[in-house]
Design a protein around this motif. Structure first.
Motif, PDB file in Angstrom:
ATOM      1  N   SER A 667       0.837  -1.198   0.000  1.00 27.05           N
ATOM      2  CA  SER A 667       0.000   0.000   0.000  1.00 27.05           C
ATOM      3  C   SER A 667       0.872   1.248   0.000  1.00 27.05           C
ATOM      4  O   SER A 667       1.917   1.276   0.657  1.00 27.05           O
ATOM      5  N   ASP A 870      -7.585  -4.983   3.059  1.00 26.19           N
ATOM      6  CA  ASP A 870      -6.657  -5.684   3.956  1.00 26.19           C
ATOM      7  C   ASP A 870      -7.266  -6.980   4.450  1.00 26.19           C
ATOM      8  O   ASP A 870      -6.601  -8.009   4.539  1.00 26.19           O
ATOM      9  N   HIS A 874      -5.828 -10.683   3.606  1.00 26.68           N
ATOM     10  CA  HIS A 874      -5.473 -11.621   4.677  1.00 26.68           C
ATOM     11  C   HIS A 874      -6.152 -12.974   4.434  1.00 26.68           C
ATOM     12  O   HIS A 874      -5.550 -14.031   4.580  1.00 26.68           O
ATOM     13  N   CYS A 967      -5.410   2.600   5.676  1.00 31.59           N
ATOM     14  CA  CYS A 967      -6.184   1.530   6.274  1.00 31.59           C
ATOM     15  C   CYS A 967      -6.655   1.932   7.656  1.00 31.59           C
ATOM     16  O   CYS A 967      -7.675   1.523   8.121  1.00 31.59           O
TER      17      CYS A 967
END
Length: 1051
Positions: A667, A870, A874, A967
């Motif tokens: 990012s 995110d 994950h 984020c």
């Protein structure tokens, strides 16, 4: 390993409803209990079927019988089913299929709250503050429970009668326990009642300061095993609850109802670091020989050497338990999933023998006529060697003339040890043309590099960085053993809204560009000169790589396409008739008018609702078809993403995650901050060992079969796992179900066969065989469980389920199944003890800490603080992970550096992953396989800072790059560089970091955080024993909660 439980006596002898300021966790308790499988009807606890203890049978293929671990025998009367324990409810679930429909209701209703005075009495009586060292007092509600255990079960219940002659022999150095004594258990004195009406898992609250650990206590008749044995008092949990589990952030005014409670000593609950240390001490540095059926391998964290003598190395296959239950009823009763985690291409360390390659010429490998299993050590030769009986389906087959060999006096072939397929667990066959597409030998694979040259990537310096790196990296393409150069062909594409293909034929003086602007109908404009051998065309390719950054230096084009890029790659491989891999370097959500155009569908309002699952579901249509095209062609996609905002990771990562590919995400990419991290990932990705166009099938013996597969794979039918590429990091988790009864004598056998193309273009079959024990005793199953494999299975099954079910349902199911597995152990295997004690199987004593950590992972936690991308990222990462990767992800290593011995070679021993272990004067390294942090305490010694950073004190450390972290919406100051200095401390720290990095599948960027810095939040979310930053219970609170659930199941 003794069949002990690990006993903890928790602060919750009973549940009381509605006292204190707690709303219920994990949702309100509905009126009916629903424990058990995903979506199966409510199920009660049925008594185990009666069984008979049989002597251990010798395993097939003439291997010695499994050595029986004997700390059992003497006290076996306590271990099995308790005949008079708990009357089973009438209903019993017919199926155990995971994640069907959402459960109708999840938690058992709480007992009616007694009147307040009665409640206080209960609370006080169960606290057992006075009675250190006595048997724990029972709270009035539970005083009857232990009585039910007192009668010893009748012999018919699957135990030999108590008069057993003499106990079986113990392993050397161990005294057999005296007959009739209960099995050794680690106990933790008595724990008081739950903090005032905790009817859900503990939410975030305020912890009182500890009142100091109490003394270690021992239960009469239960020796302590391990360092756990302190009196336990209840954790302080005050403060308003912010909604259901997982709760909000720690903090809030302290509102304590009822009498104050003692703080629990954190050292008294099972420690993961201790378990890891003990296994390393016991089995580290040893040779693990695989000649015994059903033996439990060392932990993934232990350093050991494997010697293959008939079963696959645990590097290739690990199981959730190495002793399968004989019947489906037993499996259903204990709720322990039966699964194997298979990493068919796992890296074999240099000190172990690489796989043998067997060439049977034109006849090809020998296979069973009926089930098509490949020749392996489980085939039994009969009739003087003229026939063999298949170890999987028992079919009798003729031995081909050219394969005939006489048998010795033991009935084994004379050439047993000369043939890898008869004596080893893993080996490879060279495949014949029958195993090739269109019956002709495959071409070597190709790597196509596809670079997004839109404004963002040019401006950040990324395009230049990639082009510079490829000049040297292409020299290091993987090659066959002994080959001088790599057979892999390479090709290059650049793109923004349109695609540019490059002709780099060695005969050309200059590379030629061809443009395709019609992205709706994708085709490859040139065949000859697009895919070339790097050595032959090196001059032209280097010329091209020099030109690309200049060619697009002045671009203003910010829109990109994405699906047509993958389509172009597939078409190119199709034209060249080969398999291969696309390396795509992409920056932003594809918004240009083209197939696969995406829009921003991120919606934080969906978090915590029934529709949250839609955020993780990929967009169908074009991408679904692309996956099928890629699989059919053997085209793997690796995606390197450099987003500055939302990119719909769930959709963009979908094709890579079904084609055996990987997704990498950087990012807010800046060359000076993330450049090295990206290059390390790219190098490893290009160089790693890999097979292409792979199909995997798992065959099993009779009685059970593979029913479900989880991983970065595609399945077009129920048995064949298709992987356009399979590399050394990818693992497939396979679940098994019974379709008949298994026998203790023949055990359970499985064979994983992987057909693939090597990087040199040779078709091969890689075979991994594994044999497990079967038992009608649940105690055997629990004794041979592997926590790390179990948590890998639960993580993948939950991450798949979250696409179809609300997250709350998925979390509830995980907690239920945890409570169920442990309650079944308590009921059927543990010796009698007070209901206020928490008893855990020795092999699963740290399972709760991993499960709680899984519930707090970004994907499952459901917080608006976390970016959707995110969370989706994950999820995709974990779906492809093996056991060692999920282990360290869910329990990171926290390594103290301030006390390290600079003269020692080894990495300092990690400490428990909790804030309580940090010290102001300390320095700690934390790593979880994906990220690495160096945490500096405020009072860190100046000489240590000087030695490591070359500045006089902590205050002189400045942040190099500061960036806004989208984020989390905070400015993160990060110092990412650790200078290499010429002193012992600096050398030692760099050697620790480098040896950790070599063990991990992806490169980790080091983030340096100072205590009380804002960036410390990123570090603290990895301290998994503490309350979650984005919600979720601490380990201690979760243990209390699970124990309450277990007690409800058993009453």
């Amino acid at each position: 390993m003794s069949q002990q439980g690990y006993v903890a006596t928790p602060p919750y002898s009973q549940a009381q409803a509605g006292m204190g300021g707690y709303s219920t966790g994990f949702g309100n308790p509905p009126p009916q209990s629903h424990y058990g499988a995903y979506g199966s009807p409510p199920q009660g606890y049925s008594a185990p079927p009666t069984g008979v203890l049989k002597p251990p049978a010798s395993s097939p293929s003439g291997m010695p019988p499994p050595t029986v671990s004997s700390q059992y025998g003497a006290n076996i009367q306590q271990n099995g089913a308790h005949a008079h324990s708990f009357a089973p409810p009438a209903a019993s679930a017919p199926s155990m299929s995971p994640y069907g429909q959402p459960p109708q209701s999840v938690y058992q209703s709480m007992a009616q709250a007694p009147p307040p005075t009665q409640q206080l009495t209960n609370q006080m009586s169960s606290m057992n503050i006075a009675g250190y060292g006595q048997r724990p007092m029972q709270s009035p509600l539970s005083s009857a429970a232990p009585q039910q255990f007192q009668t010893s079960p009748p012999p018919a219940m699957g135990h030999p009668p108590p008069a057993m002659g003499h106990p079986p022999l113990s392993p050397p150095g161990q005294q057999p326990p005296s007959l009739g004594s209960p099995p050794p258990m680690a106990t933790m004195g008595s724990m008081p009642a739950p903090p005032m009406g905790m009817t859900g898992p503990p939410g975030p609250g305020v912890h009182q300061p500890p009142l100091g650990p109490q003394g270690y206590q021992q239960q009469p008749g239960s020796p302590i095993a391990g360092p756990y044995g302190a009196q336990m008092a209840g954790p302080q949990m005050a403060g308003p609850q912010t909604g259901a589990y997982p709760g909000g952030f720690p903090g809030g005014p302290s509102q304590m109802a009822g009498p104050p409670q003692k703080k629990l000593d954190p050292d008294s609950i099972p420690s993961t670091t201790q378990v890891i240390e003990d296994d390393q001490a016991k089995r580290g540095g040893q040779v693990y020989v695989t000649n015994i059926r059903g033996q439990v391998p060392p932990l993934v964290t232990t350093d050991f050497t494997v010697q293959d003598q008939g079963n696959a190395s645990p590097r290739f296959m690990r199981c959730t338990t190495y002793s399968f239950p004989c019947t489906a009823d037993l499996a259903k009763q204990c709720k322990v999933p039966l699964a194997a985690i298979i990493k068919p291409f796992a890296t074999v360390p240099k000190n172990e023998t690489p796989l043998y390659i067997i060439n049977h010429g034109e006849t090809g490998p020998i296979r069973c006529n009926r089930c098509k299993a490949y020749m392996c050590p489980y085939m039994q030769f009969i009739d003087g060697g003229r026939r063999y009986q298949c170890g999987f389906c028992s079919c009798i087959n003729e031995v081909p003339v050219q394969y005939f060999q006489h048998l010795d006096h033991m009935g084994r072939r004379m050439d047993l040890y000369e043939r890898p397929e008869l004596s080893l667990g893993s080996y490879e066959f060279i495949a014949t043309l029958d195993y090739c597409k269109n019956n002709k030998p495959p071409n070597p694979p190709a790597y196509i590099f596809m670079i997004d040259v839109s404004y963002n990537n040019i401006k950040s310096g990324l395009v230049k960085l990639i082009c510079e790196e490829l000049k040297t990296l292409l020299d290091r393409l993987p090659k066959e053993e002994g080959a001088e150069s790599s057979a892999i062909k390479v090709g290059f594409v650049t793109y923004n809204k349109i695609l540019h293909f490059y002709n780099v034929k060695s005969a050309l003086a200059q590379p030629q560009m061809m443009v395709v602007s019609d992205v709706a109908e994708m085709f490859v404009p040139l065949l000859d000169g697009f895919l070339v051998n790097f050595q032959e065309s090196q001059a032209v390719i280097n010329n091209l790589l020099d030109q690309i950054p200049d060619m697009f230096a002045d671009t203003n084009e910010s829109e990109t396409v994405f699906a047509p890029v993958m389509q172009a790659g597939v078409e190119a491989l199709k034209a060249a008739e080969c398999s291969g891999k696309l390396f795509i370097f992409h920056s932003s959500i594809p918004t240009a008018e083209a197939p696969g155009k995406l829009k921003n569908r991120d919606d934080k309002k969906l978090v915590g609702t029934e529709k949250e699952k839609t955020l993780f579901q990929p967009q169908r249509g074009v991408y679904e078809q692309l996956t099928k095209d890629c699989v059919a062609q053997g085209c793997c996609v690796d995606l390197f993403l450099f987003p500055n905002q939302y990119v719909d990771m769930a959709t963009m990562g979908d094709v890579p995650s079904h084609t055996g590919g990987s997704v990498y995400k950087y990012s807010n990419f800046q060359v000076e901050v993330n450049g090295q991290h990206f290059l390390n990932d790219l190098r490893r990705d290009v160089e790693k060992s890999i097979g292409f166009d792979a199909v995997m099938r798992v065959r099993t013996g009779t009685g059970f079969r593979a029913t479900d597969f989880f991983g970065a794979v595609h399945m077009s039918n129920t048995t064949d796992v298709e992987m356009p590429a399979v590399d050394c990091d990818k693992a497939v988790t396979v679940e098994f179900k019974h379709d008949d009864t298994l026998s203790e004598e023949s055990g359970a056998v499985m064979q994983c066969a992987l057909l693939y193309t090597t990087i040199g273009g040779q078709r091969r079959l890689r075979i991994h065989n594994l044999s497990l024990n079967c038992s009608s005793q649940l105690s055997e199953l629990y004794k041979s469980c592997e926590t790390d494999a179990l948590i890998n299975f639960f993580a993948k099954s939950a991450y798949r389920a979250m696409l179809n079910q609300p997250l709350k349902t998925v979390r509830d199911i995980l907690v239920n199944q945890t409570a169920h597995m442990l309650a079944c152990y308590r009921k059927n295997c543990a010796s009698p003890s007070a209901a206020s004690q928490l008893i855990l199987p020795d092999a699963m004593k740290v399972f709760p800490v991993y499960m709680n950590s899984l519930l707090k992972t970004p994907s499952l936690v459901g917080s608006t603080e976390l970016s959707t991308d995110d969370r989706a990222f994950h999820r995709l990462m974990v779906m492809a992970m093996g056991v060692e990767e999920t282990q360290v992800l869910l329990y990171p290593r926290l390594i103290p550096l301030h006390t390290m011995d600079v003269s020692s070679e080894s990495i300092p021993a990690p400490v428990r992953c909790s804030e309580e272990r940090l010290s102001e004067s300390g320095m700690f390294l934390l790593e979880n396989g994906l990220s690495m942090f160096l945490w500096l305490g405020q009072a860190c010694p100046p000489d240590l800072i000087q030695n490591l950073f070359n500045v006089p004190s902590l205050g002189h450390l400045t942040a190099e790059g500061s960036r806004r972290d989208n984020c989390r919406g905070v400015i993160v100051f990060q110092q990412t560089s650790l200078p290499v200095l010429d002193n012992a401390h600096s050398r030692k720290l760099h050697s620790i970091i480098s040896s950790i990095s070599q063990q991990r599948a992806t490169s980790m960027k080091l983030l340096i955080v100072k205590q009380k810095d804002r960036a410390e939040m990123l570090f603290r979310q990895h301290l998994v024993e503490d309350k979650g930053l984005h919600g979720g219970a601490s380990y201690m609170d979760f243990l209390c909660y699970v124990h309450r659930e277990i007690r409800q199941l058993l009453t």
